[in-house]
Design a protein around this motif. Structure first.
Motif, PDB file in Angstrom:
ATOM      1  N   ARG A   4       2.808   9.337  -6.185  1.00  0.00           N
ATOM      2  CA  ARG A   4       3.362  10.660  -5.910  1.00  0.00           C
ATOM      3  C   ARG A   4       4.459  11.023  -6.901  1.00  0.00           C
ATOM      4  O   ARG A   4       4.621  12.191  -7.264  1.00  0.00           O
ATOM      5  CB  ARG A   4       3.898  10.698  -4.473  1.00  0.00           C
ATOM      6  CG  ARG A   4       4.310  12.102  -4.021  1.00  0.00           C
ATOM      7  CD  ARG A   4       4.542  12.192  -2.532  1.00  0.00           C
ATOM      8  NE  ARG A   4       5.670  11.403  -2.102  1.00  0.00           N
ATOM      9  CZ  ARG A   4       5.590  10.302  -1.362  1.00  0.00           C
ATOM     10  NH1 ARG A   4       4.400   9.859  -0.966  1.00  0.00           N
ATOM     11  NH2 ARG A   4       6.662   9.643  -1.002  1.00  0.00           N
ATOM     12  N   GLU A  10       1.424   4.308  -3.013  1.00  0.00           N
ATOM     13  CA  GLU A  10       1.278   5.739  -2.762  1.00  0.00           C
ATOM     14  C   GLU A  10       2.525   6.504  -3.204  1.00  0.00           C
ATOM     15  O   GLU A  10       2.424   7.601  -3.773  1.00  0.00           O
ATOM     16  CB  GLU A  10       1.013   5.969  -1.276  1.00  0.00           C
ATOM     17  CG  GLU A  10      -0.329   5.411  -0.801  1.00  0.00           C
ATOM     18  CD  GLU A  10      -0.505   5.538   0.700  1.00  0.00           C
ATOM     19  OE1 GLU A  10       0.489   5.960   1.364  1.00  0.00           O
ATOM     20  OE2 GLU A  10      -1.594   5.225   1.213  1.00  0.00           O
ATOM     21  N   LYS A  25       0.831  -1.210   0.000  1.00  0.00           N
ATOM     22  CA  LYS A  25       0.000   0.000   0.000  1.00  0.00           C
ATOM     23  C   LYS A  25       0.864   1.258   0.000  1.00  0.00           C
ATOM     24  O   LYS A  25       0.621   2.195  -0.770  1.00  0.00           O
ATOM     25  CB  LYS A  25      -0.913  -0.029   1.216  1.00  0.00           C
ATOM     26  CG  LYS A  25      -1.829   1.171   1.326  1.00  0.00           C
ATOM     27  CD  LYS A  25      -2.695   1.087   2.563  1.00  0.00           C
ATOM     28  CE  LYS A  25      -3.568   2.333   2.696  1.00  0.00           C
ATOM     29  NZ  LYS A  25      -4.384   2.287   3.936  1.00  0.00           N
ATOM     30  N   ARG A  26       1.888   1.282   0.828  1.00  0.00           N
ATOM     31  CA  ARG A  26       2.755   2.468   0.895  1.00  0.00           C
ATOM     32  C   ARG A  26       3.560   2.652  -0.388  1.00  0.00           C
ATOM     33  O   ARG A  26       3.784   3.775  -0.835  1.00  0.00           O
ATOM     34  CB  ARG A  26       3.679   2.352   2.102  1.00  0.00           C
ATOM     35  CG  ARG A  26       2.949   2.397   3.433  1.00  0.00           C
ATOM     36  CD  ARG A  26       3.861   2.042   4.587  1.00  0.00           C
ATOM     37  NE  ARG A  26       4.957   2.993   4.722  1.00  0.00           N
ATOM     38  CZ  ARG A  26       5.966   2.821   5.583  1.00  0.00           C
ATOM     39  NH1 ARG A  26       6.020   1.735   6.346  1.00  0.00           N
ATOM     40  NH2 ARG A  26       6.911   3.728   5.663  1.00  0.00           N
TER      41      ARG A  26
END
Length: 424
Positions: A149, A145, A141-142
């Motif tokens: 970005r 992200e 999940k991280r």
């Protein structure tokens, strides 16, 4: 696939090994090979094949040598050689079938060139391994992200930690080439470990993640299919399927692999059919093919000026007309070659239950409750009258004032000219 540790428990409920795909007998895993040589002994002068197959997360499998001659069986957790450090996996195959699998996957059968198995995994190794595997969902999940970005056109589909937590592998899919040099630097700072990026295809992604297909079964690529053959839209055309991308595409977004399963049977059946682009020349006019039915062996032709009227022909009759056209002859009309099939007198299937309509639940309910109550009260009154326990004040037990010969007023079924009663 079930295993012995996934038997039923109390009250018929499934017991389950609760190992989430890592059961001891390796019967619930992906791409499992059945060891049909497990109960057979080798000849006296033959040494066992000193290599094993080890499975890691999902369907990733590799071959390792056993230099220490450890007694390994299917389901054992072992520590294997990796770069750097070591990895933790599960033994899925031993013995002579490993040689067969290496030959099938085109791996050179040189035991000395294979990586080594260090030892059987200790409890400390298993605790570290399970600890890093619990982090994979959060890391995935991280990482997504961070990729968003950075504005990278890629999808991180899976994350796999090495058994000793010294390295993490990110599996991603992308339609174009991606420059992820800055992404790797941020991954290394964020997760504080060695980073490895692996690009996989869309079909490989579906095979790793698994899922349920439109047929209701698990995906073939994640259960038993090991090679991905190219699938073309011509396979759908030969099988007379509608070229709808939403129906022909699988979960990977590509054409379904199962389109190739029955293609050879269709191609063999089409050998007896004439070419659909060939026109039939008759005295009445030129006819073109409109539709074919491979299973029934039928073709439908229509004249060029009468496309609304289709004429049904068998493949043999169509080939006969084409043979006459090649000789320069023309039949009078297609109607001469039509054979009327006898109609079946009895239906091949009859629904004895009566639930043949899907809209049967939309029909209004019949108001039969009042009728049942009337008949129930009438029967109750008869029973009370015979036993002498009928209540006195019951208005239903009073004698009727209407005479048997006099017609009822207001009834729609009475005779207009009633007959006079006979004199007794």
């Amino acid at each position: 696939m079930g295993c012995t540790s996934c038997a039923t428990g109390a009250n018929g409920q499934p017991k389950g090994c609760k190992n989430n795909g890592t059961c001891g007998t390796d019967g619930c895993n992906k791409l499992t090979v059945f060891d049909w040589l497990s109960n057979m002994q080798l000849p006296a002068n033959m040494e066992p094949f000193n290599a094993v197959e080890v499975r890691f997360k999902n369907g990733r499998k590799e071959f390792f040598q056993n230099p220490e001659n450890l007694t390994l069986s299917i389901g054992d957790t072992v520590a294997t050689e990796a770069s750097p450090g070591h990895d933790i996996g599960m033994v899925t195959l031993t013995g002579e079938l490993v040689r067969v699998q290496m030959k099938k996957k085109k791996v050179p059968i040189k035991i000395e060139a294979l990586p080594k198995i260090y030892r059987k995994a200790s409890q400390k190794d298993i605790d570290i391994w399970q600890g890093v595997r619990d982090k994979e969902a959060d890391v995935q999940k991280r990482s997504r992200e961070i990729a968003i970005r950075h504005g990278l056109q890629m999808k991180i589909s899976d994350v796999e930690f090495q058994g000793d937590a010294s390295k993490v592998i990110f599996y991603y899919t992308a339609e174009e080439r991606v420059d992820f040099r800055e992404l790797i630097k941020e991954f290394a700072r964020t997760f504080n470990t060695r980073i490895e990026m692996k690009q996989v295809g869309f079909r490989q992604e579906a095979a790793r993640l698994g899922g349920i297909g439109s047929c209701g079964r698990e995906l073939c690529c994640s259960t038993w299919l090991t090679d991905f053959r190219s699938v073309n839209t011509s396979a759908a055309r030969y099988q007379q399927l509608s070229l709808n991308p939403q129906k022909l595409a699988g979960q990977c977004g590509k054409l379904k692999c199962c389109l190739n399963y029955e293609l050879d049977t269709y191609l063999e059946a089409l050998e007896s059919f004439p070419n659909t682009e060939t026109k039939l020349q008759t005295e009445k006019g030129t006819a073109t093919c409109q539709k074919i039915d491979i299973f029934k062996g039928l073709l439908w032709y229509a004249y060029e000026k009468e496309f609304a009227n289709w004429h049904e022909l068998t493949a043999e009759k169509a080939n006969e007309i084409i043979a006459l056209n090649k000789k320069g002859k023309k039949p009078l009309a297609l109607e001469e070659f039509i054979i009327e099939a006898p109609k079946a007198e009895k239906e091949p299937f009859s629904n004895v239950v009566g639930q043949d309509s899907l809209t049967r639940f939309d029909r209004p309910k019949q108001k039969g409750k009042k009728r049942r109550n009337k008949s129930r009260n009438k029967n109750r009154g008869k029973a009370e009258a015979t036993t002498g326990n009928a209540p006195k004040n019951n208005p239903r037990n009073k004698p009727s004032k209407k005479s048997g010969n006099k017609p009822r007023k207001g009834s729609g079924n009475q005779n207009r000219n009633p007959k006079p009663p006979k004199n007794e």
